[in-house]
Design an enzyme around this catalytic site. Sequence first.
Site, PDB file in Angstrom:
ATOM      1  N   LYS A  67       0.800  -1.221   0.000  1.00 32.62           N
ATOM      2  CA  LYS A  67       0.000   0.000   0.000  1.00 32.62           C
ATOM      3  C   LYS A  67       0.837   1.278   0.000  1.00 32.62           C
ATOM      4  O   LYS A  67       0.419   2.313  -0.530  1.00 32.62           O
ATOM      5  CB  LYS A  67      -0.924   0.015   1.219  1.00 32.62           C
ATOM      6  CG  LYS A  67      -2.092  -0.939   1.154  1.00 32.62           C
ATOM      7  CD  LYS A  67      -3.226  -0.373   0.331  1.00 32.62           C
ATOM      8  CE  LYS A  67      -4.479  -1.200   0.458  1.00 32.62           C
ATOM      9  NZ  LYS A  67      -5.601  -0.618  -0.311  1.00 32.62           N
ATOM     10  N   ASP A  92      -8.605   0.082   6.256  1.00 32.59           N
ATOM     11  CA  ASP A  92      -8.728  -1.210   6.923  1.00 32.59           C
ATOM     12  C   ASP A  92      -7.435  -1.578   7.633  1.00 32.59           C
ATOM     13  O   ASP A  92      -7.363  -2.600   8.305  1.00 32.59           O
ATOM     14  CB  ASP A  92      -9.057  -2.304   5.904  1.00 32.59           C
ATOM     15  CG  ASP A  92     -10.525  -2.314   5.526  1.00 32.59           C
ATOM     16  OD1 ASP A  92     -11.356  -2.146   6.416  1.00 32.59           O
ATOM     17  OD2 ASP A  92     -10.821  -2.487   4.335  1.00 32.59           O
TER      18      ASP A  92
END
Length: 341
Positions: A67, A92
């Site tokens: 990410k 998340d």
Amino acid sequence: MTSWYSSPAARDWVGPPAPNDAHAFHRSLPGYSPTPLVQVPELAADLEVGRVLVKDESARLGLGAFKVLGASWACHQVLQTHPGAMLVAATDGNHGRAVARMATYFGVGATIFVPAVMLPQTAARIADEGAKVVWADGDYTDAVRCAAAFAADQPGRALVQDTAWAGYEQVPAWIVQGYQTLLDEIDTQFGGAPDLVAVPVGVGSLAEAVVRHYRRPGTARPSVLSVEPDTAACVLASLSAGRATTLATAATVMAGLNCGTVSRSAWPVLQAGCDAAVAVSDTDALRAVADLGQLGISSGPSGAAALAGARAALTEPGRRTALGLDADAVVVLLSTEGSIR
């Protein structure tokens, strides 16, 4: 809901090449190096293919997940436009931690909204990066709404979100551009294109990057397999319905994939160019975590979903045929996060 979808026409779709300056930026970051592409003969035998290669993101820039590639490039671009802004995101887990890390790197503040189902230790890792963590009532989608409203409330705040909606598309596009670095690395490490790429999917931004990369004009055209939890398979549901579909989600060990709405910018790309989608259970993902661990690859449930999805696809003859794979096929599994202990 079905656990499988395939589109015979997807490999024929040609998408426009995306502008990308992110790889040069990533090379400038402290600690950058390409993550390993690991050949695993045991998995090739298990899946009855020629080779299996695992792209191991467990040590990506010290954060243990892919990410940060998208978040870092997007933060850089946002701060070019809004110098000194507080960075705001919903997460998340991995995206928010990456935004928090980059806020510290760039010397600005960060506020990260998290869903009610997030494990406290996951939220603590985000706070340890220096960000303020705000708990939202509800799921990931609710956290995104809260983050967007908070960012819009004052001019000194900037939203860095990896899902797109009407009127909010530039930042998610930068995030997709950032993920291109991972695919550039695979091109160099493998020296060509595989026959299948299995990619774990939350809102679909990484899958969008994969499809865009392998559907450029004049490139080899591997099959792309989207893998989601069976409790949060918004891309599978959308592909099956022929329209973007929002789902209510439930708790899953694949926390990074626990998303009920596909990104607005990812959806048309996935609808046109993603060959297949499969949903897997928590049991499947945990088995894949254990198997990868025994083979020396650190992977959390969200990353190991790629192996679980490949198994669900390749061990069923009709699905295998739909993907066009034979016994000599080369399969790349994107293990998008390391195991968190």
